[in-house]
Scaffold this active site. Structure first.
Site, PDB file in Angstrom:
ATOM      1  N   CYS A 116       5.573  -5.418   6.268  1.00 29.57           N
ATOM      2  CA  CYS A 116       5.924  -4.118   6.867  1.00 29.57           C
ATOM      3  C   CYS A 116       6.448  -4.250   8.293  1.00 29.57           C
ATOM      4  CB  CYS A 116       4.729  -3.177   6.820  1.00 29.57           C
ATOM      5  SG  CYS A 116       4.210  -2.887   5.130  1.00 29.57           S
ATOM      6  N   HIS A 256       5.740   2.570  11.679  1.00 26.14           N
ATOM      7  CA  HIS A 256       5.750   2.216  10.252  1.00 26.14           C
ATOM      8  C   HIS A 256       4.969   3.295   9.495  1.00 26.14           C
ATOM      9  CE1 HIS A 256       5.356   0.175   6.524  1.00 26.14           C
ATOM     10  NE2 HIS A 256       4.063  -0.072   6.665  1.00 26.14           N
ATOM     11  N   ASN A 286       5.332   4.548   1.581  1.00 29.39           N
ATOM     12  CA  ASN A 286       5.490   3.299   2.327  1.00 29.39           C
ATOM     13  C   ASN A 286       6.596   2.464   1.670  1.00 29.39           C
ATOM     14  OD1 ASN A 286       5.240   0.802   3.531  1.00 29.39           O
ATOM     15  ND2 ASN A 286       3.003   0.687   3.312  1.00 29.39           N
TER      16      ASN A 286
HETATM   17  O1  UT7 Z   1       1.833  -1.088   5.026  1.00 29.74           O
HETATM   18  C1  UT7 Z   1       1.028  -2.220   4.944  1.00 29.74           C
HETATM   19  C2  UT7 Z   1      -0.284  -2.020   5.563  1.00 29.74           C
HETATM   20  N1  UT7 Z   1      -1.087  -1.155   4.756  1.00 29.74           N
HETATM   21  C3  UT7 Z   1      -1.769  -0.174   5.295  1.00 29.74           C
HETATM   22  O2  UT7 Z   1      -1.668   0.071   6.479  1.00 29.74           O
HETATM   23  C4  UT7 Z   1      -2.703   0.595   4.411  1.00 29.74           C
HETATM   24  C5  UT7 Z   1      -4.042   0.727   5.073  1.00 29.74           C
HETATM   25  N2  UT7 Z   1      -5.048   1.352   4.226  1.00 29.74           N
HETATM   26  C6  UT7 Z   1      -4.994   2.658   3.927  1.00 29.74           C
HETATM   27  O3  UT7 Z   1      -4.067   3.352   4.267  1.00 29.74           O
HETATM   28  C7  UT7 Z   1      -6.185   3.248   3.194  1.00 29.74           C
HETATM   29  O4  UT7 Z   1      -7.236   2.330   3.207  1.00 29.74           O
HETATM   30  C8  UT7 Z   1      -5.862   3.656   1.727  1.00 29.74           C
HETATM   31  C9  UT7 Z   1      -4.927   4.850   1.725  1.00 29.74           C
HETATM   32  C10 UT7 Z   1      -5.256   2.499   0.982  1.00 29.74           C
HETATM   33  C11 UT7 Z   1      -7.163   4.085   1.044  1.00 29.74           C
HETATM   34  O5  UT7 Z   1      -7.777   5.131   1.777  1.00 29.74           O
HETATM   35  P1  UT7 Z   1      -9.322   5.017   2.192  1.00 29.74           P
HETATM   36  O6  UT7 Z   1      -9.663   6.257   2.906  1.00 29.74           O
HETATM   37  O7  UT7 Z   1      -9.518   3.728   2.916  1.00 29.74           O
HETATM   38  O8  UT7 Z   1     -10.021   5.034   0.795  1.00 29.74           O
HETATM   39  P2  UT7 Z   1     -11.038   3.943   0.181  1.00 29.74           P
HETATM   40  O9  UT7 Z   1     -10.310   2.728  -0.236  1.00 29.74           O
HETATM   41  O10 UT7 Z   1     -12.202   3.806   1.102  1.00 29.74           O
HETATM   42  O11 UT7 Z   1     -11.515   4.710  -1.104  1.00 29.74           O
HETATM   43  C12 UT7 Z   1     -12.327   5.894  -1.013  1.00 29.74           C
HETATM   44  C13 UT7 Z   1     -12.589   6.412  -2.414  1.00 29.74           C
HETATM   45  C14 UT7 Z   1     -13.070   5.334  -3.374  1.00 29.74           C
HETATM   46  O12 UT7 Z   1     -14.010   5.931  -4.263  1.00 29.74           O
HETATM   47  P3  UT7 Z   1     -15.571   5.725  -4.029  1.00 29.74           P
HETATM   48  O13 UT7 Z   1     -15.820   4.247  -4.057  1.00 29.74           O
HETATM   49  O14 UT7 Z   1     -15.865   6.346  -2.703  1.00 29.74           O
HETATM   50  O15 UT7 Z   1     -16.164   6.475  -5.179  1.00 29.74           O
HETATM   51  C15 UT7 Z   1     -11.831   4.982  -4.142  1.00 29.74           C
HETATM   52  O16 UT7 Z   1     -12.117   4.477  -5.429  1.00 29.74           O
HETATM   53  O17 UT7 Z   1     -11.372   6.917  -2.965  1.00 29.74           O
HETATM   54  C16 UT7 Z   1     -11.141   6.312  -4.241  1.00 29.74           C
HETATM   55  N3  UT7 Z   1      -9.714   6.211  -4.450  1.00 29.74           N
HETATM   56  C17 UT7 Z   1      -8.986   7.214  -4.975  1.00 29.74           C
HETATM   57  N4  UT7 Z   1      -9.338   8.427  -5.414  1.00 29.74           N
HETATM   58  C18 UT7 Z   1      -8.353   9.223  -5.885  1.00 29.74           C
HETATM   59  C19 UT7 Z   1      -8.884   5.178  -4.153  1.00 29.74           C
HETATM   60  N5  UT7 Z   1      -7.616   5.488  -4.483  1.00 29.74           N
HETATM   61  C20 UT7 Z   1      -7.661   6.750  -5.000  1.00 29.74           C
HETATM   62  C21 UT7 Z   1      -6.674   7.621  -5.501  1.00 29.74           C
HETATM   63  N6  UT7 Z   1      -7.071   8.839  -5.939  1.00 29.74           N
HETATM   64  N7  UT7 Z   1      -5.384   7.274  -5.553  1.00 29.74           N
END
Ligand code: UT7
Length: 336
Positions: A116, A256, A286
């Site tokens: 990225c 980004h 993204n």
């Molecule tokens: O560009 C390259 C660099 N990348 C980035 O900068 C991305 C950085 N990371 C992020 O933007 C975030 O971590 C994500 C958007 C990828 C995820 O958001 P988060 O707030 O960190 O969510 P999480 O991974 O902590 O997941 C929270 C919950 C989980 O459920 P439980 O374990 O709390 O029951 C996930 O399973 O959300 C669940 N979850 C979803 N639920 C509905 C994960 N993806 C989804 C989804 N829809 N698509």
């Protein structure tokens, strides 16, 4: 002696027509519009459909439009650099294919992979060739067909990415405009949190790698988020301090577009009001190496000659960085 700088003298971007909406994604995996909007800020993303279509097609469209818009003959281009993590093939370089498709015959070209942060790293590389006096017209492309490496059965990644290509023309100037400064960093130990497991020399493609779904993006989202949110904000603030720029001196932050929460944190850290932050993540998601040129292109008509832009990115690698750009031209008439 006056210093030769590299100025961006034109920008163009291109996105495919197909819009993959949150509502369509919610029929494919267990997700909702509400979750995606709250946690990431994406409403839809563009997907390049069609047999035989690849990253070079995204780059070609961006470059063709750029040449037309800047009234530049493809014969006059000296160098084309393409930042991408989704090359058409492992080799030859996608930049070679874009050059061929866009009719660029007198240039050399190469790809650069910094995920990225790829566009920023490529922009500085191109600028250095111009600043050295060696080349007069350099095109820098950021293009990624992220849909080619996205697992549409994995809800933790498939909502995040889209396809796009963007390109800028760099030319020399003796004036105080253009690429002014940069701070770039990498930390290869972060590779475990964001990578594609197979398809390289470490794990060449096999039945096993295909069955294990290893040819897709692997991301530990929370860990990446923590590194991204602190490093991108830090490096954006650092380039301001280094150059004695106060928040009122900055016309725009061009971040980004990975997550609206990361973008907001960076803007806040720089002391910028939200209206000075370029955001289009809601429409494209993204697009990896394409996010920054796609953003600047959309906001091009709101930029004035002399505007101070801070570009900032964080991505797989880990790679991150910021750049200070002094915009070199007033709005182009005729663009909506
Ligand atoms: O560009 C390259 C660099 N990348 C980035 O900068 C991305 C950085 N990371 C992020 O933007 C975030 O971590 C994500 C958007 C990828 C995820 O958001 P988060 O707030 O960190 O969510 P999480 O991974 O902590 O997941 C929270 C919950 C989980 O459920 P439980 O374990 O709390 O029951 C996930 O399973 O959300 C669940 N979850 C979803 N639920 C509905 C994960 N993806 C989804 C989804 N829809 N698509």
């Amino acid at each position: 002696m006056t210093k030769t700088r590299a100025a961006i003298t034109g920008i163009n971007a291109w996105v495919p027509e197909y819009r993959l909406t949150n509502s369509e994604l919610s029929t494919m995996v267990d997700t909702t519009d509400e979750w995606i909007m709250q946690r990431v800020g994406i409403r839809e993303r563009r997907i390049l459909k069609g047999e035989g279509k690849a990253t070079s097609d995204l780059g070609e469209q961006a470059v063709r439009g750029l040449l037309e818009k800047t009234k530049t003959s493809p014969d006059d281009i000296d160098l084309l650099i393409c930042a991408t993590v989704t090359p058409d093939m492992l080799f030859p370089a996608t930049s070679n294919i874009i050059s061929d498709k866009a009719g660029i015959k007198n240039a050399f070209s190469f790809d650069l992979n910094a995920a990225c942060s790829g566009f920023l790293f490529a922009l500085q590389t191109g600028a250095s060739y111009v600043e050295s006096g060696r080349y007069k017209k350099v095109i820098v492309v950021g293009a990624d067909k992220m849909s080619a490496i996205t697992d549409y059965t994995d809800r933790t990644t498939c909502t995040l990415f889209g396809d796009a290509g963007g390109a800028v023309l760099l030319e020399p100037t003796e004036e105080e405009y253009g690429i002014m400064d940069h701070i770039f960093r990498v930390d290869g130990s972060g590779r475990k949190y964001l990578h594609m497991k197979a398809g390289g020399s470490l794990r060449p493609a096999s039945h096993e790698t295909v069955d294990a779904r290893e040819h897709f993006i692997y991301q530990e989202g929370q860990s990446v988020f923590k590194f991204a949110v602190s490093n991108m904000a830090d490096v954006a603030a650092e380039i301001m301090e280094k150059n004695n720029l106060r928040s009122e001196d900055i016309a725009w932050l061009v971040p980004h577009q990975a997550n609206l929460r990361i973008i907001d944190a960076t803007g806040r850290r720089m002391g910028l009001p939200p209206e000075k932050v370029m955001i289009n993540i809601q429409n494209y998601g993204n697009t990896t190496a394409a996010t920054i040129p796609l953003c600047i292109w959309e906001f091009e008509n709101r930029l004035k000659k002399g505007d101070n832009l801070i570009l900032a990115a964080f991505g797989g690698g880990f790679t991150w960085g910021s750049m200070w750009v002094k915009w070199a031209y007033d709005p182009v008439s005729g663009k909506e």
